[in-house]
Design a protein around this motif. Structure first.
Motif, mmCIF file in Angstrom:
data_model
loop_
_atom_site.group_PDB
_atom_site.id
_atom_site.type_symbol
_atom_site.label_atom_id
_atom_site.label_comp_id
_atom_site.label_asym_id
_atom_site.label_seq_id
_atom_site.Cartn_x
_atom_site.Cartn_y
_atom_site.Cartn_z
ATOM 1 N N ASP A 147 4.449 3.407 -2.047
ATOM 2 C CA ASP A 147 3.971 2.901 -0.767
ATOM 3 C C ASP A 147 5.141 2.774 0.191
ATOM 4 O O ASP A 147 6.169 2.166 -0.145
ATOM 5 C CB ASP A 147 3.291 1.544 -0.945
ATOM 6 C CG ASP A 147 1.987 1.650 -1.721
ATOM 7 O OD1 ASP A 147 1.442 2.769 -1.799
ATOM 8 O OD2 ASP A 147 1.514 0.623 -2.238
ATOM 9 N N THR A 174 3.050 7.573 -7.524
ATOM 10 C CA THR A 174 2.766 7.025 -6.189
ATOM 11 C C THR A 174 3.899 6.142 -5.697
ATOM 12 O O THR A 174 4.672 5.590 -6.490
ATOM 13 C CB THR A 174 1.461 6.182 -6.182
ATOM 14 O OG1 THR A 174 1.621 5.058 -7.046
ATOM 15 C CG2 THR A 174 0.266 7.020 -6.625
ATOM 16 N N ARG A 189 0.485 5.398 1.383
ATOM 17 C CA ARG A 189 0.697 5.723 -0.030
ATOM 18 C C ARG A 189 0.862 7.236 -0.205
ATOM 19 O O ARG A 189 -0.017 8.017 0.173
ATOM 20 C CB ARG A 189 -0.456 5.224 -0.898
ATOM 21 C CG ARG A 189 -0.343 5.603 -2.375
ATOM 22 C CD ARG A 189 -1.277 4.761 -3.230
ATOM 23 N NE ARG A 189 -0.857 3.351 -3.206
ATOM 24 C CZ ARG A 189 -1.560 2.368 -3.766
ATOM 25 N NH1 ARG A 189 -2.717 2.626 -4.374
ATOM 26 N NH2 ARG A 189 -1.102 1.130 -3.705
#
Length: 375
Positions: free
Chosen positions: A144, A142, A98
């Motif tokens: 991933d 964010t 992440r």
């Protein structure tokens, strides 16, 4: 797994020293018409030549046996598997990383492919990198991203969530990075035993009817980290494939996706089958035992205690290294006794059935040294 037929050891040529020597003496006496005595110089010469012939015959047997699948090793095994079943090469461990920005941006933030991450304190000895480029959209902080170890093999396995936190290649506005899952899926180059078993299963892959061992073969071909596979069909046209990783690890989603892609290939999966790939269900069990050591072996106390600890670790690995392996306390007792203990009192585990889609995994482990005891 195919069961091997019990066969006697094979010899292609006779390599018994006495038989070869006596054969040479018989041939010599037949040609010369003489009967040799033990002290004759010819006997010494024949014995010397016999040793050379025996060495050659031992080598012939070794090479000839090495061409059989049961005995083949190394490069010879690769030739036996070529081209339909090549040896699986080392694969890198993978995980999801992440990336977190310090503030939301008004424009997308690009994370380039190959961006490197390392565990804290590794000092560059082991590195991970993003497999593909990723984008953090505007207004989002964010993203991933899938990352893989730059060193193929088991060395990249086992980093727990939150341990890959060092960004080697700084990116603007990226405040932190951290892995979300334990790194897994890394495997060394396929060893001879596993490769030999896949070659033996290869004929099952030729069928278009979807046999059990066919699905197992193709699933194992997806990754060298896979040590066991279960393929079951509980209703017509429905197939469930469950892989297990080396060391009894539960496969990550990335590994499951790789297996699914392999077994659902257009030339592999029958059109009438709906194939689902899933992780095995953990069947937890406890270990709670007390062992005693013979007082006559008090001088070996530290050595035996260390051997018992190693035996318990080996049992845990054995128990979780195969799908559907029932929890067997007799195996645990045997291993601890073989390590040097006088007797063992096992409170747990009790015998427990484990289904084909489950893997036994230890939960609470309590191994107690009860002291010295007499027979």
């Amino acid at each position: 797994m195919a069961q091997l037929v019990e066969l006697p050891d094979i010899k292609f040529v006779e390599d018994d020293a006495n038989k070869v020597f006596l054969e040479m003496v018989a041939v010599f006496q037949g040609f010369t018409g003489r009967t040799l005595n033990r002290a004759d110089p010819e006997m010494l010469a024949l014995r010397a030549f016999a040793q050379l012939i025996i060495q050659q015959r031992v080598l012939i047997n070794k090479v000839a046996k090495g061409e059989l699948l049961r005995y083949a090793k190394g490069i010879v095994l690769d030739y036996l598997g070529d081209p339909e079943t090549p040896r699986l090469q080392a694969e890198p461990a993978i995980t999801t990383e992440r990336f977190t920005l310090s503030i939301p941006l008004v424009t997308p933030q690009i994370i380039p492919a190959g961006t490197r991450i390392a565990p804290e304190g590794a000092e560059g000895s082991i590195l991970f990198a993003t497999k593909t480029a990723a984008t953090i959209p505007a207004g989002v902080t964010t993203a991933d991203v899938l990352i893989e170890c730059l060193t193929p093999g088991v060395i990249g396995n086992g980093f727990l969530p939150g341990q890959l936190t060092t960004l080697i290649d700084p990116l603007p506005f990226v405040a932190s990075v951290t892995n979300q899952t334990t790194t897994a899926g890394g495997a060394d180059t396929e060893d001879d035993d596993s490769y030999r078993e896949r070659i033996r299963m290869a004929p099952e892959s030729f069928s278009t009817a979807g046999p059990e061992e066919g699905y197992e073969y193709w699933a194992k071909s997806a990754s060298a980290a896979i040590v066991d596979v279960a393929a079951v069909s509980e209703s017509p046209g429905e197939v469930t494939v469950v892989p297990l990783l080396e060391g009894g690890q539960i496969p990550t989603q990335a590994v499951l996706d790789a297996v699914a892609a392999k077994v659902n290939g257009r030339r592999i999966r029958p059109l009438t089958d709906r194939v689902t790939v899933q992780a095995p269900e953990a069947a937890p069990y406890d270990i709670d035992l007390t062992y005693y050591i013979d007082s006559d072996r008090a001088a070996e106390l530290a050595v035996i205690q260390s051997a018992v600890d190693a035996a318990v670790e080996a049992y845990k690995l054995w128990q979780r290294s195969k799908l559907g392996r029932d929890v067997n306390p007799s195996e645990l007792i045997w291993r601890v006794m073989s390590a040097g203990s006088l007797r063992v009192a096992v409170r747990a585990p009790m015998f427990m059935d484990v289904s084909q889609l489950q893997v036994a995994q230890e939960a609470n482990v309590n191994v107690v040294f009860g002291g010295l005891a007499d027979d």
